[in-house]
Every structure is written in C-alpha cells, then in structure tokens.
Scaffold this motif. Structure first.
Motif, PDB file in Angstrom:
ATOM      1  N   VAL A  51     -54.907 -38.335 -47.394  1.00 58.49           N
ATOM      2  CA  VAL A  51     -56.105 -38.726 -47.935  1.00 58.49           C
ATOM      3  C   VAL A  51     -56.139 -40.385 -47.773  1.00 58.49           C
ATOM      4  N   ILE A  52     -55.343 -41.141 -47.828  1.00 53.83           N
ATOM      5  CA  ILE A  52     -55.192 -42.385 -47.616  1.00 53.83           C
ATOM      6  C   ILE A  52     -55.736 -42.863 -46.359  1.00 53.83           C
ATOM      7  N   PRO A  53     -54.990 -42.412 -45.153  1.00 57.75           N
ATOM      8  CA  PRO A  53     -55.727 -42.756 -43.887  1.00 57.75           C
ATOM      9  C   PRO A  53     -56.984 -42.118 -43.622  1.00 57.75           C
ATOM     10  N   PHE A  54     -57.435 -40.835 -44.339  1.00 56.58           N
ATOM     11  CA  PHE A  54     -58.605 -40.295 -44.057  1.00 56.58           C
ATOM     12  C   PHE A  54     -59.560 -41.192 -44.534  1.00 56.58           C
ATOM     13  N   CYS A  55     -59.612 -41.704 -45.678  1.00 58.79           N
ATOM     14  CA  CYS A  55     -60.461 -42.895 -46.344  1.00 58.79           C
ATOM     15  C   CYS A  55     -60.662 -43.828 -45.428  1.00 58.79           C
ATOM     16  N   LEU A  71     -62.514 -43.544 -42.606  1.00 57.81           N
ATOM     17  CA  LEU A  71     -63.941 -43.525 -42.685  1.00 57.81           C
ATOM     18  C   LEU A  71     -64.623 -44.966 -42.938  1.00 57.81           C
ATOM     19  N   GLY A  72     -63.853 -45.717 -43.182  1.00 63.74           N
ATOM     20  CA  GLY A  72     -64.140 -47.188 -43.449  1.00 63.74           C
ATOM     21  C   GLY A  72     -64.347 -47.418 -45.091  1.00 63.74           C
ATOM     22  N   ILE A  73     -63.437 -46.408 -45.918  1.00 62.95           N
ATOM     23  CA  ILE A  73     -63.236 -46.714 -47.150  1.00 62.95           C
ATOM     24  C   ILE A  73     -62.029 -47.385 -47.788  1.00 62.95           C
ATOM     25  N   LYS A  74     -61.978 -48.437 -48.632  1.00 63.51           N
ATOM     26  CA  LYS A  74     -60.802 -48.980 -49.041  1.00 63.51           C
ATOM     27  C   LYS A  74     -60.486 -48.245 -50.102  1.00 63.51           C
ATOM     28  N   VAL A  75     -58.931 -48.172 -50.051  1.00 59.33           N
ATOM     29  CA  VAL A  75     -58.379 -47.262 -51.032  1.00 59.33           C
ATOM     30  C   VAL A  75     -57.647 -48.125 -52.125  1.00 59.33           C
ATOM     31  N   TYR A  76     -58.114 -47.986 -53.402  1.00 61.41           N
ATOM     32  CA  TYR A  76     -57.473 -48.619 -54.433  1.00 61.41           C
ATOM     33  C   TYR A  76     -56.404 -47.647 -55.278  1.00 61.41           C
ATOM     34  N   ARG A  91     -68.815 -41.101 -49.023  1.00 63.93           N
ATOM     35  CA  ARG A  91     -69.189 -42.020 -47.955  1.00 63.93           C
ATOM     36  C   ARG A  91     -70.426 -41.933 -47.300  1.00 63.93           C
ATOM     37  N   GLY A  92     -71.019 -40.684 -47.401  1.00 62.31           N
ATOM     38  CA  GLY A  92     -72.357 -40.659 -46.737  1.00 62.31           C
ATOM     39  C   GLY A  92     -73.316 -41.152 -47.669  1.00 62.31           C
TER      40      GLY A  92
END
Length: 247
Positions: free
Chosen positions: A48-52, A55-60, A24-25
């Motif tokens: 992991v999914i809510p953590f991502c 951070l503004g990361i979409k999870v596939y 993410r950084g």
C-alpha cells in the motif's frame, strides 16, 4: 489537483487499492493509514505505501503503538510521516520519538531496503532522511497535553497530531462531543505547535470541527474516514430507494 485539497488528507482503515485510486481521482494527495485500529498487516503495508506514493499520495502512517519496531517498519516501507499514538508525558515522548530519526538525532536502525534504494547510501543519507520523514506524536492523553509545549519543542518531533476523542474521554467524558473544554484542549495543541514553529494535524469529521481547524490554522485536516464514507453511501442509497417509493 485543486489547491483547496492540498491541506487535506483522507483516512484509510483497510488496504483497498480501488478506494485509494478513487480518492486520488477526486484530488486527494495525502492519506492517513490507521494501522493501529485498522486491518493492515506487514504485507499490506509493503504494497500500500509504495502504491500510494507512486500515485503521488503522501503516506502518514498511524502505527500500532509507541514502540520502536512498528515505527521503523513503517518508515522502512517508505512512509512520509509517522503518527505515534498513546504518547505519555515528556520523558516518554522523548524516548519514543527517537525511534523515528537516525543518529545522532535519534536511534532509528539502518536497513538496506526500499528507502535506501536497496543498496549503499552516501554520507548525506541519514540527515536527508531525517529531514524528509516526519514524526507527529499524537496528543491524546492528559499527560501528553500537560507537557504538550515541551513535546512540541523536542528535536525529534516535527509536528503534533491531535487526538480529540481519546483526549476527551481521558478527561472523564463518556464521549467526545466537541465541547468547549474539547475545543480548549485542541486549541492548546495547535498553539503549542505554532509556538515551536511546527505544523499540527487535526482529524475533523464535521463542518464545525473543520471551521475550528481553519480558525486555529491547522496545517493538515484529516477528513473522509473510509468506513464512514461507505456507511454514508449505503444509507444514502437506501434513503433514495425510499424516496422513490421502492421501499
């Protein structure tokens, strides 16, 4: 975030929170979780999914297989898209992808958890959730490739995810080599998605593959496999020690 990274995702095979933060950084805002071949258990996914997403990361989420239960679990934990491996011909794809959508479009079961805010929902919830979450069947078998145009047109399918390695080996090749026949197969997947007005995703670990994806207008390119990056970093470190005369 650099706009040049908007169409890329990184590949995660084990639940390392520091690796996610580092990615993410660097500017990544999408990740493929390889649940099928990785080391994720349900507790990992629940964290992991809510953590991502925080951070503004979409999870596939590439789930364990073409089964209702792992599909629904990943969706209930909050995944943005479901990648379904081992899809066969059209009838199989139709039955399996139905698990990703609520009725009347599909057969996804209701759960009162994270995606519902742990409480009651309004009348628009099912339709909104069907639109928000994406279903991307993997085209990695010869049967799926033979029916790829019809699979892409299914109302429960939001896009296609190419599986070049298994697709090549299923054709009798000892390994995937990005040969001309491999390229033709991948191009057909992209063309089928485009004809249906839907996106397609290409895992591309080399520069020629990424250039091919750009040429054929892949909407998302998956790069930077976690283990390969770590391996490359350690081998690069050893090479540096050698060049410094320390080995």
């Amino acid at each position: 975030m650099s706009q040049s990274l908007a169409q890329f995702a990184f590949w995660l095979s084990s639940p390392s929170f520091p690796h996610i933060e580092i990615a993410r950084g660097a500017g990544f805002t999408a990740v493929v979780l390889d649940i099928e071949h990785g080391t994720f258990n349900l507790d990992d996914l629940d964290r992991v999914i809510p953590f991502c997403r925080a951070l503004g990361i979409k999870v596939y989420a590439k789930v364990l297989g073409p089964l209702t239960e792992p599909i629904q679990q990943a969706l209930d934990f909050g995944a943005d898209a479901i990648i379904i491996p081992h899809i066969g011909a059209l009838d199989h794809a139709k039955a399996v992808t139905a698990a990703t959508k609520y009725p009347p479009l599909g057969v996804r079961s209701y759960a009162g958890g994270r995606t519902m805010g742990y409480g009651p929902v309004d009348d628009s919830f099912s339709a909104n959730e069907n639109a928000r979450t994406k279903c991307w069947p993997m085209i990695e078998s010869r049967e799926a490739l033979n029916d790829v145009e019809a699979i892409a047109a299914l109302p429960t399918v939001d896009g296609l995810f190419a599986g070049p390695t298994d697709l090549s080996m299923a054709a009798g090749n000892p390994r995937y080599s990005f040969s001309e026949s491999d390229k033709n197969d991948i191009a057909r997947i992209g063309a089928a998605a485009r004809a249906a007005g839907k996106p397609w995703v290409l895992p591309a670990w080399t520069a020629p593959e990424r250039a091919f994806g750009k040429l054929h207008r892949a909407d998302i390119t998956v790069v930077g496999a976690q283990y390969a990056l770590i391996r490359s970093a350690f081998h690069g470190l050893v090479d540096s020690l050698g060049s410094e005369g320390l080995l």
